[in-house]
Design an enzyme around this catalytic site. Structure first.
Site, short mmCIF file in Angstrom:
data_model
loop_
_atom_site.label_atom_id
_atom_site.label_comp_id
_atom_site.label_asym_id
_atom_site.label_seq_id
_atom_site.Cartn_x
_atom_site.Cartn_y
_atom_site.Cartn_z
N ALA A 65 -9.06 45.69 17.88
CA ALA A 65 -10.16 46.34 17.17
C ALA A 65 -10.93 45.25 16.42
O ALA A 65 -10.37 44.19 16.11
CB ALA A 65 -9.61 47.37 16.20
N GLU A 131 -0.81 43.02 14.82
CA GLU A 131 -1.32 43.61 13.57
C GLU A 131 -0.50 43.21 12.35
O GLU A 131 -1.02 43.10 11.24
CB GLU A 131 -1.35 45.15 13.68
CG GLU A 131 -2.39 45.71 14.64
CD GLU A 131 -1.90 45.85 16.07
OE1 GLU A 131 -0.89 45.20 16.44
OE2 GLU A 131 -2.53 46.60 16.84
N1 DAK Z 1 -12.01 41.21 15.75
C1 DAK Z 1 -13.16 40.55 15.48
N2 DAK Z 1 -13.44 39.34 15.98
C2 DAK Z 1 -12.51 38.75 16.77
C3 DAK Z 1 -11.29 39.37 17.08
C4 DAK Z 1 -11.05 40.67 16.53
N3 DAK Z 1 -9.94 41.39 16.82
N4 DAK Z 1 -10.58 38.53 17.88
C5 DAK Z 1 -11.34 37.45 18.05
N5 DAK Z 1 -12.51 37.57 17.40
C6 DAK Z 1 -13.62 36.60 17.34
C7 DAK Z 1 -13.29 35.42 16.43
O1 DAK Z 1 -13.54 35.74 15.10
C8 DAK Z 1 -14.22 34.39 16.98
O2 DAK Z 1 -15.51 34.64 16.49
P1 DAK Z 1 -16.46 33.44 15.97
O3 DAK Z 1 -15.68 32.76 14.89
O4 DAK Z 1 -16.67 32.57 17.18
O5 DAK Z 1 -17.69 34.12 15.49
C9 DAK Z 1 -14.24 34.66 18.47
O6 DAK Z 1 -13.80 36.00 18.62
C10 DAK Z 1 -13.30 33.77 19.25
O7 DAK Z 1 -12.04 33.86 18.64
P2 DAK Z 1 -11.17 32.57 18.20
O8 DAK Z 1 -12.05 31.44 17.82
O9 DAK Z 1 -10.18 33.05 17.22
O10 DAK Z 1 -10.49 32.23 19.61
P3 DAK Z 1 -9.09 31.52 19.85
O11 DAK Z 1 -9.03 31.28 21.31
O12 DAK Z 1 -8.88 30.36 18.93
O13 DAK Z 1 -7.98 32.61 19.46
C11 DAK Z 1 -7.01 34.82 19.47
C12 DAK Z 1 -7.88 33.77 20.22
C13 DAK Z 1 -7.04 36.09 20.30
C14 DAK Z 1 -5.58 34.32 19.37
C15 DAK Z 1 -7.58 35.04 18.05
O14 DAK Z 1 -8.99 35.30 18.17
C16 DAK Z 1 -6.96 36.20 17.34
O15 DAK Z 1 -5.85 36.09 16.80
N6 DAK Z 1 -7.68 37.33 17.26
C17 DAK Z 1 -7.25 38.50 16.51
C18 DAK Z 1 -6.18 39.24 17.24
C19 DAK Z 1 -5.70 40.43 16.43
O16 DAK Z 1 -5.18 40.30 15.30
N7 DAK Z 1 -5.85 41.61 17.03
C20 DAK Z 1 -5.43 42.86 16.37
C21 DAK Z 1 -6.55 43.41 15.54
S1 DAK Z 1 -6.12 44.91 14.71
C22 DAK Z 1 -7.20 52.49 15.51
C23 DAK Z 1 -7.74 51.91 16.64
C24 DAK Z 1 -7.46 50.58 16.98
C25 DAK Z 1 -6.65 49.85 16.14
C26 DAK Z 1 -6.07 50.41 15.04
C27 DAK Z 1 -6.35 51.77 14.69
N8 DAK Z 1 -7.50 53.86 15.09
C28 DAK Z 1 -8.58 54.51 15.87
C29 DAK Z 1 -6.86 54.49 14.06
C30 DAK Z 1 -6.43 48.45 16.46
C31 DAK Z 1 -6.25 47.50 15.52
C32 DAK Z 1 -6.28 46.08 15.93
O17 DAK Z 1 -6.43 45.76 17.09
#
Ligand code: DAK
Length: 257
Positions: A65, A131
């Site tokens: 997300a 998360e």
């Molecule tokens: N959200 C926003 N931006 C994101 C993102 C995310 N989840 N993942 C990556 N990006 C963005 C980064 O901020 C970066 O943007 P800029 O800085 O270039 O503007 C760009 O994508 C490239 O990312 P990185 O520079 O970080 O790329 P790397 O290759 O170094 O790293 C990575 C890739 C996937 C390891 C890293 O980006 C990362 O850790 N991303 C976050 C992963 C994460 O924590 N995902 C879980 C998010 S929480 C619900 C519905 C859904 C959900 C919950 C409830 N309901 C309807 C109730 C879901 C929740 C989640 O998914």
């Protein structure tokens, strides 16, 4: 329809929906989710389409997300946004959906793949529920669907540590159907979708419903549901055609009637 965050291409009898926010690794913001639900529901209604492929790009299926969209929200606001309603609508898509996953399928990205009926992964795919690293837990089904697929211990490990699984590991624990070279993952998913599409669309719909029922009900009620679906199909022309074609040693031509 004019979408800004997804691409939709139809190649009857299959359709391919591509998540398309590559700059942010296809982070699932609410605009993308709204478009995705609208596209999937329209394709679900389209009689020319029998099977759907959901994909991203080589680097990311979806990295979760959009964190920026929820970082400052309060609990009541999150509840009132009711974004989960969109996920529930995707869950109700009646046609088979194949996730063609390459690169990151994290958080909501992994949960979106889990909403699909088959998962085909490129060898670069990475699955995980990170998360816990940002102070929350999975919120779109991860704890429940992973536990039902992987069992308690693997799920606990993924959810408590936030570590990612390689495609090969995901295959070994039954999370993906098969792993293919990165240059082939979309083609292979399309081939699989085409193969499925040759079957009766009515039987596909009830088959999907019956298998999903297994995750929600007792064995007794599930068997009961399966049997009723089986009997119901004897009211279709496709059942007559399928069995007749077998006996006549020819390929069946299904009409979805
Ligand atoms: N959200 C926003 N931006 C994101 C993102 C995310 N989840 N993942 C990556 N990006 C963005 C980064 O901020 C970066 O943007 P800029 O800085 O270039 O503007 C760009 O994508 C490239 O990312 P990185 O520079 O970080 O790329 P790397 O290759 O170094 O790293 C990575 C890739 C996937 C390891 C890293 O980006 C990362 O850790 N991303 C976050 C992963 C994460 O924590 N995902 C879980 C998010 S929480 C619900 C519905 C859904 C959900 C919950 C409830 N309901 C309807 C109730 C879901 C929740 C989640 O998914």
């Amino acid at each position: 329809m004019n979408y800004h965050n997804i691409l939709v291409s139809t190649e009857p009898p299959i359709a391919i929906v591509t998540l398309n926010r590559p700059k942010v690794l296809n982070a699932l913001n609410s605009e993308l989710m709204a478009e995705l639900v609208e596209a999937l529901e329209a394709l679900d209604q389209d009689q020319a389409i029998h099977c759907l492929v959901l994909t991203g790009n080589e680097k990311a299926f979806a990295a979760g997300a959009d964190i920026g969209e929820m970082a400052e929200a309060g609990a009541v606001e999150m509840m009132q946004r009711n974004n989960i309603a969109r996920w529930d609508r995707i869950m109700r898509v009646s046609k088979p959906m194949i996730a063609a996953v390459s690169g990151y399928a994290l958080g909501g990205g992994c949960e979106l793949a889990l909403l699909c009926d088959l998962i085909l992964a490129s060898e670069t795919a990475r699955f995980g529920q990170p998360e816990i690293n940002i102070g929350v837990i999975p919120g779109a089904g991860g704890t429940q669907r992973l536990a039902r697929t992987l069992g308690k211990y693997k799920t606990m490990e993924l959810v408590l540590t936030g570590r990612t699984m390689t495609a090969q590991e995901a295959e070994s624990v039954g999370l993906v159907n098969r792993v293919v070279p990165v240059e082939l993952y979309l083609e292979e998913a399309k081939k699989l979708a085409l193969e499925i599409s040759q079957r009766s669309p009515l039987a596909l719909k009830l088959a999907k419903e019956a298998v999903l029922k297994a995750f929600e009900t007792s064995l007794h009620d599930g068997l009961d549901f399966e049997r009723k679906c089986f009997y119901l199909l004897f009211g279709s022309e496709d059942q007559k055609e399928g069995m007749k074609a077998f006996l006549e040693k020819r390929k069946a031509v299904f009409k979805g009637k």
